[in-house]
Design a protein around this motif. Sequence first.
Motif, short mmCIF file in Angstrom:
data_model
loop_
_atom_site.label_atom_id
_atom_site.label_comp_id
_atom_site.label_asym_id
_atom_site.label_seq_id
_atom_site.Cartn_x
_atom_site.Cartn_y
_atom_site.Cartn_z
N LYS A 55 0.85 -1.20 0.00
CA LYS A 55 0.00 0.00 0.00
C LYS A 55 0.88 1.25 0.00
N TRP A 56 1.91 1.25 0.84
CA TRP A 56 2.83 2.39 0.92
C TRP A 56 3.63 2.54 -0.38
N LEU A 57 4.10 1.44 -0.93
CA LEU A 57 4.87 1.51 -2.17
C LEU A 57 4.05 2.11 -3.31
N ALA A 58 2.74 1.85 -3.31
CA ALA A 58 1.87 2.47 -4.32
C ALA A 58 1.87 3.99 -4.15
N VAL A 59 1.92 4.46 -2.91
CA VAL A 59 1.98 5.90 -2.64
C VAL A 59 3.33 6.46 -3.06
N VAL A 60 4.41 5.71 -2.79
CA VAL A 60 5.75 6.15 -3.20
C VAL A 60 5.80 6.33 -4.72
N GLU A 61 5.26 5.36 -5.43
CA GLU A 61 5.36 5.36 -6.88
C GLU A 61 4.39 6.31 -7.56
N ASN A 62 3.26 6.60 -6.90
CA ASN A 62 2.25 7.50 -7.48
C ASN A 62 1.59 8.27 -6.33
N PRO A 63 2.26 9.26 -5.79
CA PRO A 63 1.73 9.97 -4.62
C PRO A 63 0.38 10.62 -4.90
N PRO A 64 -0.59 10.44 -3.99
CA PRO A 64 -1.87 11.13 -4.14
C PRO A 64 -1.66 12.64 -4.06
N VAL A 65 -2.54 13.39 -4.69
CA VAL A 65 -2.47 14.85 -4.64
C VAL A 65 -2.47 15.28 -3.17
N GLY A 66 -1.52 16.11 -2.81
CA GLY A 66 -1.45 16.66 -1.46
C GLY A 66 -0.74 15.80 -0.45
N ALA A 67 -0.28 14.60 -0.82
CA ALA A 67 0.42 13.71 0.12
C ALA A 67 1.78 14.32 0.46
N THR A 68 2.15 14.26 1.74
CA THR A 68 3.44 14.77 2.19
C THR A 68 4.07 13.76 3.15
N ASN A 69 5.31 14.05 3.54
CA ASN A 69 6.03 13.23 4.52
C ASN A 69 5.99 11.74 4.19
N ILE A 70 6.19 11.40 2.92
CA ILE A 70 6.28 10.00 2.53
C ILE A 70 7.62 9.50 3.08
N THR A 71 7.55 8.55 3.99
CA THR A 71 8.72 8.18 4.78
C THR A 71 8.72 6.69 5.10
N SER A 121 11.03 -1.22 8.64
CA SER A 121 10.34 -1.59 9.88
C SER A 121 9.08 -0.76 10.11
N ASP A 122 8.86 0.29 9.33
CA ASP A 122 7.64 1.08 9.41
C ASP A 122 7.60 1.99 8.19
N TRP A 123 6.44 2.55 7.93
CA TRP A 123 6.28 3.48 6.82
C TRP A 123 5.17 4.45 7.18
N GLY A 124 5.11 5.54 6.46
CA GLY A 124 4.04 6.49 6.70
C GLY A 124 3.98 7.56 5.64
N TYR A 125 2.86 8.27 5.64
CA TYR A 125 2.69 9.47 4.85
C TYR A 125 1.51 10.23 5.42
N VAL A 126 1.41 11.50 5.06
CA VAL A 126 0.32 12.35 5.51
C VAL A 126 -0.49 12.73 4.29
N ASP A 127 -1.82 12.53 4.37
CA ASP A 127 -2.67 12.82 3.21
C ASP A 127 -3.00 14.31 3.13
N ALA A 128 -3.76 14.67 2.12
CA ALA A 128 -4.05 16.09 1.84
C ALA A 128 -4.83 16.78 2.96
N VAL A 129 -5.53 16.02 3.78
CA VAL A 129 -6.29 16.63 4.88
C VAL A 129 -5.53 16.58 6.20
N GLY A 130 -4.27 16.10 6.15
CA GLY A 130 -3.44 16.11 7.35
C GLY A 130 -3.49 14.87 8.20
N LYS A 131 -4.13 13.82 7.71
CA LYS A 131 -4.19 12.57 8.48
C LYS A 131 -3.00 11.68 8.11
N ALA A 132 -2.36 11.16 9.14
CA ALA A 132 -1.22 10.27 8.94
C ALA A 132 -1.69 8.85 8.68
#
Length: 161
Positions: A55-71, A121-132
């Motif tokens: 799920k995270w790798l999909a975000v890495v490869e094609n970040p949703p509009v407004g996604a930040t802190n992909i980590t 060991s973990d992953w994360g990102y913050v979406d356009a509305v600020g939810k991690a």
Amino acid sequence: MMRPRLAAAALALALSPVSLSAQEQRPEGDPVIAVETTDARMNEATAEARATSAKWLAVVENPPVGATNITFKFPLEGYEHIWVLDVARDGEYVTGRLANNPHAEGWSYGDPVRVALSDISDWGYVDAVGKAHGYYTVRVMLDYMSEEQAAEVRRQYGFDD
């Protein structure tokens, strides 16, 4: 070069880059929370992060509009689980730059890394509305923080209380 280890039975888990500003970077290393390697909840959180990494790798490869802190987090020198930003996929690896100031000798904030996907060991990102999303180990670490610190992390991440 041999690097020093923290207590043999502990993992040093740096707080996420979401909770530390650039002004807070410390030469002695950013704050860490030591967790026993046998901590069942932390091991479950790491397993869940690995199980959901597609799920995270999909975000890495094609970040949703407004996604930040992909980590992502990995065990630097085998013990200091540290966050990485400026993430890109490179086959069965991910690359980026250290997003925390490490305690591991010879490493610095911003150093480039290349990490096998199996070592995340973990992953994360913050979406356009600020939810991690993700940050499984951070959710466990809330119980190791002071009430004030945990409340601030919950607020910054948009976690429910």
